[in-house]
Design a protein around this motif. Structure first.
Motif, short mmCIF file in Angstrom:
data_model
loop_
_atom_site.label_atom_id
_atom_site.label_comp_id
_atom_site.label_asym_id
_atom_site.label_seq_id
_atom_site.Cartn_x
_atom_site.Cartn_y
_atom_site.Cartn_z
N GLY A 152 -52.42 71.03 -25.42
CA GLY A 152 -52.85 69.88 -24.64
C GLY A 152 -53.32 70.28 -23.26
O GLY A 152 -53.65 71.45 -23.01
N TYR A 153 -53.35 69.34 -22.34
CA TYR A 153 -53.75 69.65 -20.97
C TYR A 153 -53.18 68.62 -20.00
O TYR A 153 -52.73 67.55 -20.40
N LEU A 154 -53.20 68.97 -18.71
CA LEU A 154 -52.74 68.09 -17.66
C LEU A 154 -53.92 67.46 -16.94
O LEU A 154 -54.95 68.10 -16.73
N LEU A 155 -53.77 66.18 -16.55
CA LEU A 155 -54.76 65.52 -15.71
C LEU A 155 -54.65 66.06 -14.29
O LEU A 155 -53.64 66.69 -13.93
N PRO A 156 -55.67 65.84 -13.45
CA PRO A 156 -55.62 66.35 -12.07
C PRO A 156 -54.39 65.89 -11.28
O PRO A 156 -53.95 66.58 -10.36
N ASN A 157 -53.81 64.72 -11.65
CA ASN A 157 -52.63 64.24 -10.94
C ASN A 157 -51.32 64.82 -11.49
O ASN A 157 -50.23 64.43 -11.07
N GLY A 158 -51.44 65.74 -12.43
CA GLY A 158 -50.27 66.40 -12.97
C GLY A 158 -49.66 65.74 -14.19
O GLY A 158 -48.71 66.27 -14.77
N VAL A 159 -50.17 64.58 -14.58
CA VAL A 159 -49.66 63.86 -15.75
C VAL A 159 -50.23 64.48 -17.02
O VAL A 159 -51.41 64.85 -17.07
N THR A 160 -49.40 64.60 -18.05
CA THR A 160 -49.86 65.13 -19.32
C THR A 160 -50.77 64.12 -20.02
O THR A 160 -50.42 62.95 -20.17
N ALA A 161 -51.94 64.56 -20.42
CA ALA A 161 -52.90 63.68 -21.10
C ALA A 161 -52.36 63.28 -22.47
O ALA A 161 -51.67 64.06 -23.14
N ALA A 162 -52.66 62.05 -22.87
CA ALA A 162 -52.24 61.57 -24.18
C ALA A 162 -52.84 62.45 -25.27
O ALA A 162 -54.00 62.89 -25.17
N GLY A 163 -52.05 62.73 -26.30
CA GLY A 163 -52.52 63.60 -27.36
C GLY A 163 -53.73 63.05 -28.09
O GLY A 163 -54.67 63.78 -28.39
N LEU A 164 -53.70 61.74 -28.38
CA LEU A 164 -54.79 61.13 -29.13
C LEU A 164 -54.89 59.66 -28.75
O LEU A 164 -54.00 58.87 -29.06
N GLN A 165 -55.96 59.29 -28.04
CA GLN A 165 -56.18 57.91 -27.65
C GLN A 165 -57.67 57.60 -27.75
O GLN A 165 -58.47 58.09 -26.97
N SER A 166 -58.02 56.81 -28.76
CA SER A 166 -59.42 56.42 -28.94
C SER A 166 -59.77 55.28 -27.98
O SER A 166 -58.89 54.66 -27.38
N CYS A 167 -61.04 54.99 -27.86
CA CYS A 167 -61.52 53.92 -26.99
C CYS A 167 -61.02 52.58 -27.49
O CYS A 167 -61.13 52.26 -28.68
N GLU A 168 -60.47 51.77 -26.58
CA GLU A 168 -59.92 50.47 -26.95
C GLU A 168 -60.98 49.38 -27.04
O GLU A 168 -60.72 48.33 -27.61
N LEU A 169 -62.12 49.59 -26.43
CA LEU A 169 -63.14 48.54 -26.44
C LEU A 169 -63.69 48.33 -27.84
O LEU A 169 -63.48 49.15 -28.74
N ALA A 170 -64.40 47.21 -28.03
CA ALA A 170 -64.91 46.86 -29.36
C ALA A 170 -65.77 47.98 -29.94
O ALA A 170 -66.46 48.70 -29.20
N GLU A 171 -65.73 48.12 -31.25
CA GLU A 171 -66.41 49.22 -31.93
C GLU A 171 -67.89 49.31 -31.57
O GLU A 171 -68.42 50.42 -31.40
N HIS A 172 -68.56 48.17 -31.41
CA HIS A 172 -70.00 48.21 -31.16
C HIS A 172 -70.35 48.79 -29.79
O HIS A 172 -71.50 49.13 -29.54
N THR A 173 -69.35 48.95 -28.91
CA THR A 173 -69.63 49.50 -27.58
C THR A 173 -69.54 51.02 -27.53
O THR A 173 -69.98 51.64 -26.56
N HIS A 174 -68.98 51.64 -28.55
CA HIS A 174 -68.65 53.06 -28.48
C HIS A 174 -69.89 53.95 -28.33
O HIS A 174 -69.87 54.91 -27.54
N HIS A 175 -70.95 53.65 -29.08
CA HIS A 175 -72.17 54.45 -28.93
C HIS A 175 -72.77 54.28 -27.54
O HIS A 175 -73.32 55.23 -26.97
#
Length: 250
Positions: A197-220
């Protein structure tokens, strides 16, 4: 679209066919571009800084773009302000991003309680005029309460994400804020895409797997924005074409 698919599409749209010109973009960098694009996307659809000059809920497309991060009817108590007379403060939620609608619960001796009366958002420099105007001042009978937004609470109220201050004429109290708002979406992350994994610039561990929460049609559309931002940073020769595509997406 999953976060893995978003990563694949970013690389596909940045790379020249068969050349792998930009193959050295690593997972944290792509995550960063995707989150920057998501933030810009939300701000453009909430306000009118876009090509269509249409804000949130001005069309069905705008409603559907942001529907997944709408929060309705959150009830937050008011406390008496320690810094202003006849003022009451309420903390905004930690995930608050943009205001949609707010209403106020009131209480007055011998008159009982009123729920969900209108709140009127005003500018700070208009407060003196509004509070002293018989037609616009706070009123239990006419069910209108002026409110302003501040960065943080005062006195005993400590808020992490800002506060709402509502005003009374001194004859009634404000008990609850009923808030509809756009919340901050979860941060897009594919930390599982690299070993350890990796750390964010603020030192917090990035979530292992988090997809975009917005509606599917917005992803592209979000991917296209991320590609445009990355193209500008990388001085990509097709930057103008990619910027035009983001405009057509709206």
């Amino acid at each position: 679209m999953t976060v893995e698919e978003m990563h694949y599409e970013v690389k596909l749209k940045l790379n020249k066919i068969d050349s792998q010109d930009y193959e050295n973009l690593i997972v944290p960098e792509i995550d960063w571009y995707l989150n920057e694009a998501q933030d810009i996307f939300i701000k453009q659809r909430y306000g009118i800084s876009n090509n269509k000059r249409k804000g949130f809920e001005a069309s069905q497309k705008r409603i559907d773009d942001l529907r997944e991060i709408v929060v309705k009817g959150i009830i937050i108590p008011f406390i008496t302000s320690s810094s202003e007379i006849n003022a009451f403060e309420s903390c905004l939620p930690n995930d608050y991003m943009f205001h949609i609608r707010s209403r106020i619960d009131l209480s007055k001796d011998k008159c009982g309680d009123k729920e969900a009366v209108s709140s009127v958002q005003i500018q700070h420099d208009d407060l003196n005029e509004v509070l002293n105007d018989p037609f616009y001042s706070p009123s239990f009978e006419w069910e209108e309460v002026p409110i302003v937004f501040m960065q943080s609470g005062t006195g005993e109220l400590s808020c992490n994400n800002g506060t709402v201050i509502g005003y009374s004429d001194g004859t009634f109290t404000l008990t609850n804020l009923r808030l509809d708002y756009l919340r901050n979406p979860e941060r897009i992350s594919w930390a599982n895409g690299i070993a350890g994994g990796y750390l964010l610039p603020n030192g917090v561990t990035a979530a292992g797997l988090q997809s975009c929460e917005l509606a599917e049609h917005t992803h592209h559309e979000i991917v296209d924005l991320a590609v445009m931002i990355a193209s500008g940073d990388l001085d990509h020769p097709n930057f103008q074409m990619k910027m035009l595509k983001t405009q057509l997406n709206e």
